[in-house]
Design an enzyme around this catalytic site. Structure first.
Site, PDB file in Angstrom:
ATOM      1  N   SER A  64      62.650  -0.729  30.190  1.00 23.76           N
ATOM      2  CA  SER A  64      63.328   0.378  29.508  1.00 23.76           C
ATOM      3  C   SER A  64      63.937  -0.130  28.208  1.00 23.76           C
ATOM      4  O   SER A  64      64.179  -1.338  28.064  1.00 23.76           O
ATOM      5  CB  SER A  64      64.449   0.914  30.408  1.00 23.76           C
ATOM      6  OG  SER A  64      65.323   1.746  29.665  1.00 23.76           O
TER       7      SER A  64
ATOM      8  N   TYR B 235      71.332  -0.149  36.694  1.00 19.04           N
ATOM      9  CA  TYR B 235      70.026  -0.007  36.028  1.00 19.04           C
ATOM     10  C   TYR B 235      69.875  -1.065  34.942  1.00 19.04           C
ATOM     11  O   TYR B 235      68.837  -1.732  34.846  1.00 19.04           O
ATOM     12  CB  TYR B 235      69.943   1.403  35.445  1.00 19.04           C
ATOM     13  CG  TYR B 235      68.601   1.802  34.853  1.00 19.04           C
ATOM     14  CD1 TYR B 235      67.499   2.049  35.683  1.00 19.04           C
ATOM     15  CD2 TYR B 235      68.441   1.973  33.481  1.00 19.04           C
ATOM     16  CE1 TYR B 235      66.280   2.456  35.143  1.00 19.04           C
ATOM     17  CE2 TYR B 235      67.232   2.374  32.939  1.00 19.04           C
ATOM     18  CZ  TYR B 235      66.156   2.612  33.773  1.00 19.04           C
ATOM     19  OH  TYR B 235      64.947   3.019  33.236  1.00 19.04           O
TER      20      TYR B 235
HETATM   21  N1  LIG Z   1      61.355   8.682  31.737  1.00 17.58           N
HETATM   22  C1  LIG Z   1      62.032   7.923  30.909  1.00 17.58           C
HETATM   23  O1  LIG Z   1      62.639   8.406  29.930  1.00 17.58           O
HETATM   24  C2  LIG Z   1      62.063   6.432  31.123  1.00 17.58           C
HETATM   25  C3  LIG Z   1      62.608   5.636  30.113  1.00 17.58           C
HETATM   26  C4  LIG Z   1      62.653   4.251  30.266  1.00 17.58           C
HETATM   27  C5  LIG Z   1      62.133   3.673  31.419  1.00 17.58           C
HETATM   28  N2  LIG Z   1      61.611   4.461  32.403  1.00 17.58           N
HETATM   29  C6  LIG Z   1      61.095   3.784  33.596  1.00 17.58           C
HETATM   30  O2  LIG Z   1      59.784   4.229  33.855  1.00 17.58           O
HETATM   31  C7  LIG Z   1      59.534   4.203  35.266  1.00 17.58           C
HETATM   32  C8  LIG Z   1      59.034   5.559  35.704  1.00 17.58           C
HETATM   33  O3  LIG Z   1      59.993   6.540  35.331  1.00 17.58           O
HETATM   34  P1  LIG Z   1      59.682   8.109  35.408  1.00 17.58           P
HETATM   35  O4  LIG Z   1      60.610   8.766  34.447  1.00 17.58           O
HETATM   36  O5  LIG Z   1      58.231   8.351  35.329  1.00 17.58           O
HETATM   37  O6  LIG Z   1      60.221   8.401  36.892  1.00 17.58           O
HETATM   38  P2  LIG Z   1      59.972   9.666  37.861  1.00 17.58           P
HETATM   39  O7  LIG Z   1      61.227   9.816  38.630  1.00 17.58           O
HETATM   40  O8  LIG Z   1      59.406  10.823  37.130  1.00 17.58           O
HETATM   41  O9  LIG Z   1      58.832   9.087  38.828  1.00 17.58           O
HETATM   42  C9  LIG Z   1      59.088   7.931  39.571  1.00 17.58           C
HETATM   43  C10 LIG Z   1      58.136   7.852  40.740  1.00 17.58           C
HETATM   44  O10 LIG Z   1      58.479   6.666  41.462  1.00 17.58           O
HETATM   45  C11 LIG Z   1      58.603   6.969  42.843  1.00 17.58           C
HETATM   46  N3  LIG Z   1      59.577   6.056  43.447  1.00 17.58           N
HETATM   47  C12 LIG Z   1      60.918   6.029  43.254  1.00 17.58           C
HETATM   48  N4  LIG Z   1      61.467   5.071  44.020  1.00 17.58           N
HETATM   49  C13 LIG Z   1      60.445   4.473  44.686  1.00 17.58           C
HETATM   50  C14 LIG Z   1      60.377   3.413  45.628  1.00 17.58           C
HETATM   51  N5  LIG Z   1      61.485   2.792  46.080  1.00 17.58           N
HETATM   52  N6  LIG Z   1      59.157   3.054  46.102  1.00 17.58           N
HETATM   53  C15 LIG Z   1      58.042   3.680  45.670  1.00 17.58           C
HETATM   54  N7  LIG Z   1      58.040   4.698  44.806  1.00 17.58           N
HETATM   55  C16 LIG Z   1      59.240   5.087  44.319  1.00 17.58           C
HETATM   56  C17 LIG Z   1      59.088   8.421  42.869  1.00 17.58           C
HETATM   57  O11 LIG Z   1      58.799   9.028  44.121  1.00 17.58           O
HETATM   58  C18 LIG Z   1      58.257   9.012  41.720  1.00 17.58           C
HETATM   59  O12 LIG Z   1      56.978   9.379  42.158  1.00 17.58           O
HETATM   60  C19 LIG Z   1      60.849   3.774  35.913  1.00 17.58           C
HETATM   61  O13 LIG Z   1      60.818   2.391  36.181  1.00 17.58           O
HETATM   62  C20 LIG Z   1      61.893   4.082  34.850  1.00 17.58           C
HETATM   63  O14 LIG Z   1      63.034   3.279  34.959  1.00 17.58           O
HETATM   64  C21 LIG Z   1      61.565   5.823  32.279  1.00 17.58           C
END
Ligand SMILES: NC(=O)c1ccc[n+]([C@@H]2O[C@H](COP(=O)([O-])OP(=O)(O)OC[C@H]3O[C@@H](n4cnc5c(N)ncnc54)[C@H](O)[C@@H]3O)[C@@H](O)[C@H]2O)c1
Length: 277
Positions: A147, A160
């Site tokens: 991130s 986080y």
């Molecule tokens: N969306 C953003 O703005 C953003 C920004 C920076 C980093 N990220 C990172 O990107 C990654 C994905 O984020 P996103 O926004 O797509 O998330 P999201 O919540 O839309 O999707 C996450 C998915 O991971 C699954 N999940 C959660 N915990 C889990 C576990 N313990 N075991 C297996 N599966 C699990 C959830 O069921 C879901 O399907 C994360 O690591 C997040 O920190 C996202």
């Protein structure tokens, strides 16, 4: 699959965690369209299984494994399924992650454990179980979705921030340790992306116009990113074009972390750089 097209991940076996929604879903779909065999690990079958069905309907190959990355037994099953179904592992995308925002004094040990165990321990566990199989194949690529929190932090995001900074340490340490054995390990740090978190931010805002103007002043590109924009950077890290890239933290954030302070609501006159007498 498109016929006659050069497929960048043809027959590569790719594990994607958290592939039921958002960025992980997009990575699974984009990689499958490039010929990868996807092992889609997610905590919830209700959103994980349809992603796999969609890939198969589009002519790709994928298998769903219900797994919580913070639990060793689930991770073991994920890795074993990749090996028993497709014969090995070439690429691991550690994408599953959770986050919340609350004042540090209110972060209970259980809150801390939930984030650290999913984001940091999950990344370690999936990597640890995958490495022996990658070594058997003569190498591989591990992509850790981190991130912009790995460059600067926000109040209320201590677990986080700690987890994602920890993943950078793990990324660099593993990159150094495995470079000669041809396993590359990189971090990919998204800015604000159009997934559930963006829906939540907007829903929590008392005034949507103020919310948008606040975010656009903090993101030079003037918009949130799309999951596909992250998936395409991950595609570069997965394939051979990035064969000399390891230990990197690639930021995909529309300029968010290049900006020193958010843009002013007024236009300043230009500054001439005078010297004080
Ligand atoms: N969306 C953003 O703005 C953003 C920004 C920076 C980093 N990220 C990172 O990107 C990654 C994905 O984020 P996103 O926004 O797509 O998330 P999201 O919540 O839309 O999707 C996450 C998915 O991971 C699954 N999940 C959660 N915990 C889990 C576990 N313990 N075991 C297996 N599966 C699990 C959830 O069921 C879901 O399907 C994360 O690591 C997040 O920190 C996202």
């Amino acid at each position: 699959m498109p016929k006659g097209k050069h497929l960048r991940l043809k027959d590569k076996v790719v594990i994607v965690t958290g592939s039921g929604a958002g960025i992980g879903k997009s990575i699974a779909e984009v990689f499958a369209a490039e010929g990868a065999k996807i092992v889609a690990g997610s905590r919830r079958e209700i959103n994980g299984q349809p992603v796999v069905e969609g890939i198969i309907d589009a002519g790709g190959e994928a298998v769903f494994v219900k797994c919580d990355v913070s639990e060793e037994a689930g991770v073991k099953k994920l890795i074993e399924t990749a090996v028993s179904t497709y014969g090995g592992i070439d690429v691991l995308v550690n994408n599953a992650g959770v986050n919340f925002v609350k004042p540090f004094e209110k972060v209970e040990p259980a809150d801390w454990d939930r984030v650290i165990n999913t984001d940091l321990r999950g990344t370690y566990l999936c990597s640890w179980y995958s490495v022996p199989h990658m070594l058997k194949r003569g190498g591989g690529s591990i992509i850790n979705i981190t991130s912009v929190h790995t460059l600067a932090c926000l109040p209320g995001a201590a677990p986080y921030d700690a987890a994602k900074w920890g993943i950078i340490g793990l990324t660099k340490s593993m990159a150094v340790e495995f470079a000669s054995r041809k396993i590359r390990v990189n971090a990919l740090s998204p800015g604000l992306i159009d997934t559930q978190i963006w829906d939540d931010i907007q829903a929590a805002s008392p005034d949507i116009d103020e919310c948008l103007s606040y975010w656009w002043s903090n993101i030079p590109a003037g918009r949130v990113g799309t999951p596909k924009e992250i998936a395409h950077t991950a595609l570069f890290l997965a394939g051979d074009e990035s064969r000399y890239t390891t230990g990197a933290n690639i930021v995909v954030d529309g300029g968010m972390t290049s900006q020193l302070i958010s843009q002013e609501p007024y236009q300043s006159k230009s500054l001439e750089g005078k010297t004080r007498e």
